[in-house]
Design an enzyme around this catalytic site. Sequence first.
Site, PDB file in Angstrom:
ATOM      1  CD  GLU A  52      -2.862  -1.241   0.143  1.00  0.00           C
ATOM      2  OE1 GLU A  52      -3.022  -0.203  -0.540  1.00  0.00           O
ATOM      3  OE2 GLU A  52      -3.489  -2.280  -0.070  1.00  0.00           O
ATOM      4  CB  CYS A  99      -1.292   7.087   1.472  1.00  0.00           C
ATOM      5  SG  CYS A  99      -2.741   6.147   1.971  1.00  0.00           S
TER       6      CYS A  99
END
Length: 476
Positions: free
Chosen positions: A225, A259
Site C-alpha cells: 500500500e 496517502c
Amino acid sequence: MVADIAHLHQSQQQIDQLQASFAQQREAFEANRMPSAEQRIMWLEALAGLLRNEREALIQAISQDFSNRSADETLLAELMPSLHGIHYASKRIKKWMKPSRRSVGMQFMPASAKVIYQPLGVVGVIVPWNYPLFLAIGPLVGALAAGNRVMIKMSESTPATSQLVKDLLAKVFPEDLVSVVLGEADVGVAFSKLPFDHLLFTGATSIGKHVMRAAAENLTPVTLELGGKSPAIVSADVPLADAAERIAFGKTLNAGQTCVAPDYVLVPKERVEGFVEAYRAAVLRFYPQLENNPDYTAIINERQQMRLNGYLKDAESKGASVLPLYEQSQGRRMPFSLLLDVSDEMKIMQEEIFGPLLPIIPYATLDDAFDYINNRARPLALYYFGYDKREQQRVLHETHSGGVCLNDTLLHVAQDDMPFGGIGPSGMGHYHGHEGFLTFSKAKGVLIKQRFNAAKLIYPPYGTALQKLVYKLFVR
C-alpha cells in the site's frame, strides 16, 4: 561511540526477539491451522473492546508523537474506521468461511468441487507513521478474520503510539497470536526478511521496493500500500465552492499527511483564480487561525518539515508562485499553501507531497487533463468534481488509479465493502472487508470423487473406441 554501541546492542536484542516471536507464532499456527469462526469473532470483539476502552490514551499518544494531532481527526480517521472494520468483519466471518461450491465439467463426472478458505499462517504487517493506529488495526482485522497469527512492526517515528499499541495488544492477545515489534530501521529490515506467509507494507514507494526485494528471497507474497501523486480534477461547470470545500477537507485532514490526499488539482485555466479564492475561503473556515489551534495537526517531525520546506524553496527558485494561507507557521504547524506556475522540473511535482502544499495545474480540455494524468505514474486515488454523468463515466474508463471518488475525497477508503489498494507504483494487492479476508486466506480448490471412477475410461492404453468418442464429444 558508547551510544552507538548501546543502539547496536538494543537493535540486536530486538531482532533476536522478533525471530523468537516468529518461531513461536509458527509453532502456534501448526497447533491450530483452522481456528473456528467463534474463535475469530472472539478475537475481534476483544480488539474492539480494547479500542473503545483505551481511546483517550490512544488519542493522547498520537497527539504526543505529532506534537499536536487533532483529537477529532484521530477519532474520525483512526478509531472510527478501525471499529467499523471490526464490526463489519465480525458479522460476516461465518459467511466468508463457508466453502464456495463450484461446477464440474460433464466430462469429469461424477464429482463435485468446492473452494475452501484456509489461513495462510503468520502474517507480517509494517505500519507507517501517518495513521499509526488505523494502519495497524486494519490489516490486523483482516488477518485475524482469516484465522492467521500476526506480527506488527510499528513505526519508529511514532514512539509513544508504538509503545502504547504494543502494551495494549499484549493485554488481550498472547504473543503467539499477535505480537508488536518496535525498533529503528535496521529492525524493520530484519522484519521484512522473515519468511512470512504474507507481508503487508504501507509506506513510501521507495521503501516498498526494498520490502518487496527482501520478501522475494523467501517467495513471500506481498501487499504493498504505497502512495503517489493523487490528482483531483475540477470540471468546467461544477460550482467552485463545492469542489474547493471537499478538496480542502481531503488535503487538510492530518495536515495532508495522508496517502490518498489530493496531491495536485487540475483546474480549467479560466477558473484558476476562482478556485484559489474558493479554496482559501474553505480552509480559513475550517481553521480560522493557525496559532494554538487544537484542530490543526502538526507535521510529524523536523525531518518531514525540512523536506516540505525544501520543496517550497525548490519550487520558488524555479519560478513557482507560492500562496501561503497564513502569515507564519507555529512550531510544526505548517501553513497550508497553494502553488501556481509549477513545472515538472520541480521536486514538488516529482515526489509525493504528503503535507499541506497543493499545486494547481491549469488545463484547457478534459482530454488534456486525462493526458496529464495518464502520462504519469498511476496514482493511489483520483478525485473528479463535476455532476455530468457522461463525464464521470469518461473519468472511470479513461484513467487508471487504485480507487476513485466522484465529488468527494478520501472517503472511499472508509467503505468496508470495497477493496482498497494501489496500482503499479502506488501499490499492489488490496485489503479491507471481504477482500482483506481473501488476501490473508488461501483459496484452495478441492475436487471430490467417491467410489465410482469414470476417469479410468481415458487411462492408457490409448486409441480405444470409447476414447475416440470422448475426443469427438469434448475436444471441439
